[in-house]
Design a protein around this motif. Structure first.
Motif, PDB file in Angstrom:
ATOM      1  N   ASN A   4     -19.840 -19.445 -22.631  1.00 41.78           N
ATOM      2  CA  ASN A   4     -18.990 -19.595 -21.470  1.00 41.78           C
ATOM      3  C   ASN A   4     -18.004 -20.708 -21.814  1.00 41.78           C
ATOM      4  OD1 ASN A   4     -18.075 -20.782 -18.963  1.00 41.78           O
ATOM      5  ND2 ASN A   4     -19.679 -19.605 -17.940  1.00 41.78           N
ATOM      6  N   PRO A   5     -16.744 -20.592 -21.403  1.00 38.76           N
ATOM      7  CA  PRO A   5     -15.790 -21.646 -21.767  1.00 38.76           C
ATOM      8  C   PRO A   5     -16.250 -23.029 -21.306  1.00 38.76           C
ATOM      9  CG  PRO A   5     -14.656 -19.802 -20.766  1.00 38.76           C
ATOM     10  CD  PRO A   5     -16.102 -19.480 -20.693  1.00 38.76           C
TER      11      PRO A   5
ATOM     12  N   ILE B 207      -7.637 -28.025 -11.356  1.00 40.56           N
ATOM     13  CA  ILE B 207      -9.003 -28.204 -11.859  1.00 40.56           C
ATOM     14  C   ILE B 207      -9.919 -27.140 -11.277  1.00 40.56           C
ATOM     15  CG2 ILE B 207     -10.960 -29.777 -11.952  1.00 40.56           C
ATOM     16  CD1 ILE B 207      -8.938 -32.041 -11.624  1.00 40.56           C
TER      17      ILE B 207
ATOM     18  N   ASN C 125     -18.620  -6.857 -21.303  1.00 41.37           N
ATOM     19  CA  ASN C 125     -17.744  -6.406 -22.374  1.00 41.37           C
ATOM     20  C   ASN C 125     -17.962  -7.110 -23.702  1.00 41.37           C
ATOM     21  OD1 ASN C 125     -16.710  -8.869 -21.848  1.00 41.37           O
ATOM     22  ND2 ASN C 125     -14.834  -8.133 -20.896  1.00 41.37           N
ATOM     23  N   ALA C 126     -18.883  -8.042 -23.720  1.00 38.08           N
ATOM     24  CA  ALA C 126     -19.026  -8.820 -24.945  1.00 38.08           C
ATOM     25  C   ALA C 126     -19.301  -7.937 -26.151  1.00 38.08           C
ATOM     26  CB  ALA C 126     -20.153  -9.832 -24.791  1.00 38.08           C
TER      27      ALA C 126
ATOM     28  N   SER D 143     -20.086 -14.445 -28.111  1.00 37.37           N
ATOM     29  CA  SER D 143     -19.355 -13.188 -27.999  1.00 37.37           C
ATOM     30  C   SER D 143     -17.892 -13.390 -28.356  1.00 37.37           C
ATOM     31  CB  SER D 143     -19.484 -12.635 -26.589  1.00 37.37           C
ATOM     32  OG  SER D 143     -18.784 -13.470 -25.721  1.00 37.37           O
TER      33      SER D 143
ATOM     34  N   SER E 234     -14.919 -15.354 -15.574  1.00 40.78           N
ATOM     35  CA  SER E 234     -14.975 -14.735 -16.891  1.00 40.78           C
ATOM     36  C   SER E 234     -16.398 -14.670 -17.399  1.00 40.78           C
ATOM     37  CB  SER E 234     -14.082 -15.482 -17.879  1.00 40.78           C
ATOM     38  OG  SER E 234     -14.139 -16.855 -17.635  1.00 40.78           O
ATOM     39  N   SER E 235     -17.217 -15.640 -16.988  1.00 45.14           N
ATOM     40  CA  SER E 235     -18.595 -15.571 -17.452  1.00 45.14           C
ATOM     41  C   SER E 235     -19.306 -14.388 -16.823  1.00 45.14           C
ATOM     42  CB  SER E 235     -19.332 -16.870 -17.135  1.00 45.14           C
ATOM     43  OG  SER E 235     -19.665 -16.887 -15.767  1.00 45.14           O
TER      44      SER E 235
ATOM     45  N   VAL F 148      -9.537 -23.944 -12.995  1.00 46.76           N
ATOM     46  CA  VAL F 148     -10.183 -23.938 -14.303  1.00 46.76           C
ATOM     47  C   VAL F 148     -11.628 -23.497 -14.158  1.00 46.76           C
ATOM     48  CG1 VAL F 148     -11.070 -25.415 -16.119  1.00 46.76           C
ATOM     49  CG2 VAL F 148      -8.708 -25.642 -15.375  1.00 46.76           C
ATOM     50  N   PHE F 149     -12.299 -24.114 -13.187  1.00 45.52           N
ATOM     51  CA  PHE F 149     -13.730 -23.844 -13.080  1.00 45.52           C
ATOM     52  C   PHE F 149     -14.022 -22.469 -12.512  1.00 45.52           C
ATOM     53  CE2 PHE F 149     -13.569 -28.258 -13.820  1.00 45.52           C
ATOM     54  CZ  PHE F 149     -14.765 -28.556 -14.450  1.00 45.52           C
TER      55      PHE F 149
ATOM     56  N   ASN G 210     -18.585 -11.339 -18.819  1.00 43.85           N
ATOM     57  CA  ASN G 210     -19.048 -11.482 -20.190  1.00 43.85           C
ATOM     58  C   ASN G 210     -20.119 -10.489 -20.581  1.00 43.85           C
ATOM     59  OD1 ASN G 210     -20.673 -12.366 -22.277  1.00 43.85           O
ATOM     60  ND2 ASN G 210     -21.313 -14.195 -21.164  1.00 43.85           N
TER      61      ASN G 210
ATOM     62  N   ILE H 203      -2.999 -30.980  -8.676  1.00 43.97           N
ATOM     63  CA  ILE H 203      -3.911 -31.224  -9.794  1.00 43.97           C
ATOM     64  C   ILE H 203      -5.310 -30.768  -9.440  1.00 43.97           C
ATOM     65  CG2 ILE H 203      -5.016 -33.062 -11.130  1.00 43.97           C
ATOM     66  CD1 ILE H 203      -2.294 -34.506 -10.909  1.00 43.97           C
TER      67      ILE H 203
ATOM     68  N   LEU I  58     -12.067 -19.834 -12.655  1.00 49.90           N
ATOM     69  CA  LEU I  58     -11.700 -18.844 -13.671  1.00 49.90           C
ATOM     70  C   LEU I  58     -12.819 -18.701 -14.684  1.00 49.90           C
ATOM     71  CD1 LEU I  58      -7.955 -19.295 -14.594  1.00 49.90           C
ATOM     72  CD2 LEU I  58      -9.122 -17.275 -13.700  1.00 49.90           C
ATOM     73  N   ALA I  59     -13.313 -19.859 -15.111  1.00 51.64           N
ATOM     74  CA  ALA I  59     -14.382 -19.841 -16.096  1.00 51.64           C
ATOM     75  C   ALA I  59     -15.582 -19.088 -15.553  1.00 51.64           C
ATOM     76  CB  ALA I  59     -14.777 -21.262 -16.459  1.00 51.64           C
TER      77      ALA I  59
ATOM     78  N   THR J  43     -15.341 -12.601 -26.725  1.00 51.74           N
ATOM     79  CA  THR J  43     -14.425 -12.850 -25.608  1.00 51.74           C
ATOM     80  C   THR J  43     -13.873 -14.267 -25.569  1.00 51.74           C
ATOM     81  OG1 THR J  43     -16.207 -11.681 -24.534  1.00 51.74           O
ATOM     82  CG2 THR J  43     -14.210 -12.001 -23.273  1.00 51.74           C
ATOM     83  N   PHE J  44     -14.693 -15.251 -25.921  1.00 52.97           N
ATOM     84  CA  PHE J  44     -14.245 -16.630 -25.710  1.00 52.97           C
ATOM     85  C   PHE J  44     -13.992 -17.382 -26.993  1.00 52.97           C
ATOM     86  CE2 PHE J  44     -17.120 -15.616 -22.124  1.00 52.97           C
ATOM     87  CZ  PHE J  44     -16.125 -15.475 -21.180  1.00 52.97           C
TER      88      PHE J  44
END
Lengths: 272, 452
Positions: free
Chosen positions: A133-134, B11, B28-29, A215, B21-22, B14-15, B25, B7, B17-18, A217-218
């Motif tokens: 995970n990023p 932040i 599609n990994a 993976s 995406s997880s 960022v979190f 994961n 700002i 989005l992360a 992806t990241f």
């Protein structure tokens, strides 16, 4: 006149020494793998081997990895900049018990080597399901950026007269207002320094990325180099092409911000 | 005020989005990792009666998936997923050193991927077996794969099988015919001729022999040759390793070390020999700047590598290490290299074994490996000879088929990492002509003394 000429030659030599690796890098990225390590140090190819770049972009998935690297690095340096600004404020302006102790604890982070944290972090991230995970990269990047960033920013803040903040408070500014509306614009040189320094250290970080990501992806840019590594020998040309593209943003950053950087570092250094 | 709200939202993004995406994961990994030629997992999802979905994690040290062995490995994986839509194989490929580093992290957290690349050498596989991390395999499951007798020994402990070998490796002397012909030099057949030939090449200003002396692992295998040629027996080193004798004070080992020193004194080793790594030495040879290259049979691809001039490709050949009055040219330093093991913690042991069975079907790994010239399998592959092999490949098969005795696992791989380093350092000193044979043998003994 003679002294000036001497100085010029010495400076030019230093400049050449500095530039040589870059020229080398770009030169090699246009060679076929079989032409490497020959008798000459620099070898200009008859026809530039654009294939290296083509395979870097296609098989090496440079665009995707570039985006991942950019996202992770920028997220980490922005968060580190904001946090270290706030920490700097807390350590230089606010009066609270154990302030010195906490400052020391944060600074202690500087002596922790990255490798020592790999295994504990791996176990921890595995536990909270953060592997691959990023965030598994962004969080340690921020943590490792904080000590030096806080040091630089608080050093810089010491040089800013308190009376400016006092007048802001008199005009009804809150604590966050003081930090982000008064101090942030004034600490810009230091913030820029910190951001660039962190950018350089995390942009092509590999060992943590290698440990925490699995993976496709990241994955970040350094993985692209590895894609061209065979079991015994490698596709060196393509590796150099990838490396050229990894180096490019760093070089551009340097060219744009060298002045900012030296100003930021020296500004906080004299005043104690 | 606006600024810090900005700002803060940045932040926050960022979190979040992360986090998003997880979430994706898991989905599609695996497919991301496959080569472009396939899209196997989709039809499976549409079939309602499809058997249980199984995901196997496959951890390999073949980082380059578009060339050589990595390409073959990937294509077999893709084909398997095509045939078994319910199985998804997620590949994680890292290069050698990062691979071993990460394997350690996986092992110490007991989270080894389902199938891992392993080496049939105590330095790698023994800690894994001792800690009960590898699944015991049933040799009967792999009978049809036709593994060469003895090839699974390195992967076995206490009579139990913990892994399967992928390659047969042996060390040969590659040479550049053109350089020999142009200079009127005959290909060396004996050890003393090798020294003589090296002197002649030096006189003509051509580097005689190169190898990857900087990494150093080829040197001890080379020394095994020297020792065998001096004593006529590969077993002598094994006896030392078993603690039955010592290197120092043995006339044969002394003579072997001396024969290497003779080469060094004849200036047989290419310029910058000790600082040449794999790529450097290979390129030195491929560019026609060195006449001979001591390397394993996996370099059969030299004859087809388009990075090198055609003139070279047509003129590269392989000969066995030169003989002596005691050791024949057909006595070969041969061993079985990398392979695969299955993790004991895998949730799908049957599926993993099934995939390994598929992988090692003669028509999969053995055939493809041989016919692409990427190496020599550890399985019987006579039936896959096409007759269209390059001259270099044919030469290598001839060398291998004529084997009268083999060295088995290189002795530097029989010990711990520390032992390995010490042995390689001693060899680098010997090949660099900075140590006497006596000192060299003493250093080897000191390294052996480190072993438990």
């Amino acid at each position: 006149m003679l002294r000036k000429g001497l100085l010029q030659t010495v400076l030019w030599m230093v400049a050449l020494l500095q530039l040589f690796p870059l020229i080398w890098l770009i030169n090699y990225s246009f060679l076929k793998s079989g032409e490497f390590f020959g008798s000459g140090i620099l070898k200009w190819p008859q026809t530039p081997e654009w294939n290296n770049y083509i395979s870097a972009f296609t098989y090496g998935s440079v665009p995707k990895y570039l985006w991942n690297s950019a996202f992770i690095t920028i997220a980490a340096i922005l968060a580190a900049a904001v946090l270290s600004l706030m920490l700097g404020y807390a350590f230089t302006r606010m009066e609270w018990r154990l302030r010195g102790v906490f400052m020391a604890v944060i600074m202690l982070g500087m002596i922790v080597p990255i490798h020592a944290t790999l295994l504990p972090n791996f176990i921890l991230f595995d536990w909270i399901k953060l592997l691959d995970n990023p965030l598994a990269l962004i969080l340690p990047y921020i943590a490792f950026s904080l000590p030096i960033s806080t040091l630089i920013i608080s050093g810089f803040m010491e040089t800013i007269p308190r009376s400016i903040e006092e007048s802001a408070v008199m005009d009804g500014c809150s604590v966050y207002g003081v930090i982000f509306r008064i101090l942030m614009p004034m600490t810009k040189p230091a913030l820029a320094t910190v951001c660039i320094m962190n950018f350089i250290s995390w942009w092509n970080e590999f060992i943590m990325a290698n440990t925490f990501l699995t993976s496709e992806t990241f994955k970040t840019l350094p993985f692209s180099i590895m894609k061209f590594a065979g079991q015994y020998s490698s596709n060196y040309g393509a590796q150099f092409a990838v490396m050229t593209m990894i180096a490019l943003p760093t070089v551009i950053m340097y060219l744009l911000f060298t002045e900012q950087m030296s100003r930021g570092i020296t500004a906080g250094a004299v005043k104690g | 005020m606006k600024k810090w709200v900005m700002i803060f939202t940045a932040i926050l993004m960022v979190f979040t989005l992360a986090a998003c995406s997880s979430g994706n994961n898991g989905g599609n990994a695996g497919t991301e990792n496959e080569s472009p030629s396939n899209a196997p997992s989709k039809p499976a999802a549409e079939e309602s009666k499809a058997p249980e979905q199984v995901t196997l994690k496959f951890f390999t040290a073949l980082a380059d998936r578009s060339n050589g062995m990595g390409k073959i490995e990937q294509s077999i994986i893709d084909a398997y997923m095509q045939e078994n839509p319910n199985v998804k194989i997620e590949v994680e490929a890292l290069q050698d050193e990062p691979y071993k580093a990460k394997a350690k992290v996986y092992a110490s957290t007991e989270s080894l991927p389902d199938i891992i690349q392993s080496w049939g050498q105590p330095s790698f596989i023994k800690p894994l077996i001792d800690n009960g991390l590898l699944l015991e395999l049933n040799p009967a499951d792999f009978e049809s794969s036709g593994f060469i007798p003895g090839s699974t020994d390195g992967f076995s402990q206490g009579g139990k099988l913990y892994g399967l070998p992928r390659n047969t490796d042996f060390l040969v002397l590659y040479y550049n015919k053109k350089l020999f012909d142009d200079n009127g030099i005959a290909v060396p057949a004996t050890v003393s001729e090798l020294t003589e030939v090296s002197k002649q090449f030096r006189e003509k200003g051509i580097n005689p022999i190169t190898t990857n002396a900087m990494e150093g692992w080829s040197l001890p295998i080379w020394f095994e040759y020297a020792a065998q040629r001096a004593s006529g027996d590969f077993g002598k080193i094994d006896a030392v390793m078993n603690g039955e004798s010592a290197f120092s004070g043995d006339a044969d080992f002394q003579a072997a070390a001396q024969s290497i020193l003779d080469l060094a004194e004849a200036d047989a080793f290419a310029d910058g020999f000790l600082t040449a790594d794999y790529g450097t030495s290979r390129n030195l040879f491929g560019q026609g700047q060195a006449a001979m290259f001591v390397m394993g049979n996996w370099e059969a691809g030299l004859a087809t590598d388009e990075n090198f001039p055609e003139e070279f490709r047509n003129n590269v050949g392989a000969i066995p290490y030169p003989s002596s009055d005691k050791g024949k040219a057909s006595d070969l330093a041969a061993w079985f290299g990398g392979g695969y093991s299955i993790s004991k913690n895998t949730k799908h042991p049957e599926e993993a074994v099934k995939f390994m069975q598929y992988f090692f079907k003669p028509e999969n790994w053995a055939k493809q490996l041989w016919q692409t010239g990427s190496g020599t399998p550890a399985q019987k592959f006579d039936q896959f000879l096409t007759g269209e092999e390059s001259a270099l490949q044919k030469g290598l098969v001839d060398i291998f088929n004529s084997t009268t005795s083999a060295s088995n696992t290189p002795f530097l791989d029989l010990g711990t990492e520390e032992f390995k380093t010490k042995v390689m350092e001693a060899h680098q000193k010997l090949f660099g002509n900075s140590i006497t044979p006596e000192e060299f043998l003493k250093e080897l003994d000191a390294a052996v003394a480190l072993l438990p």
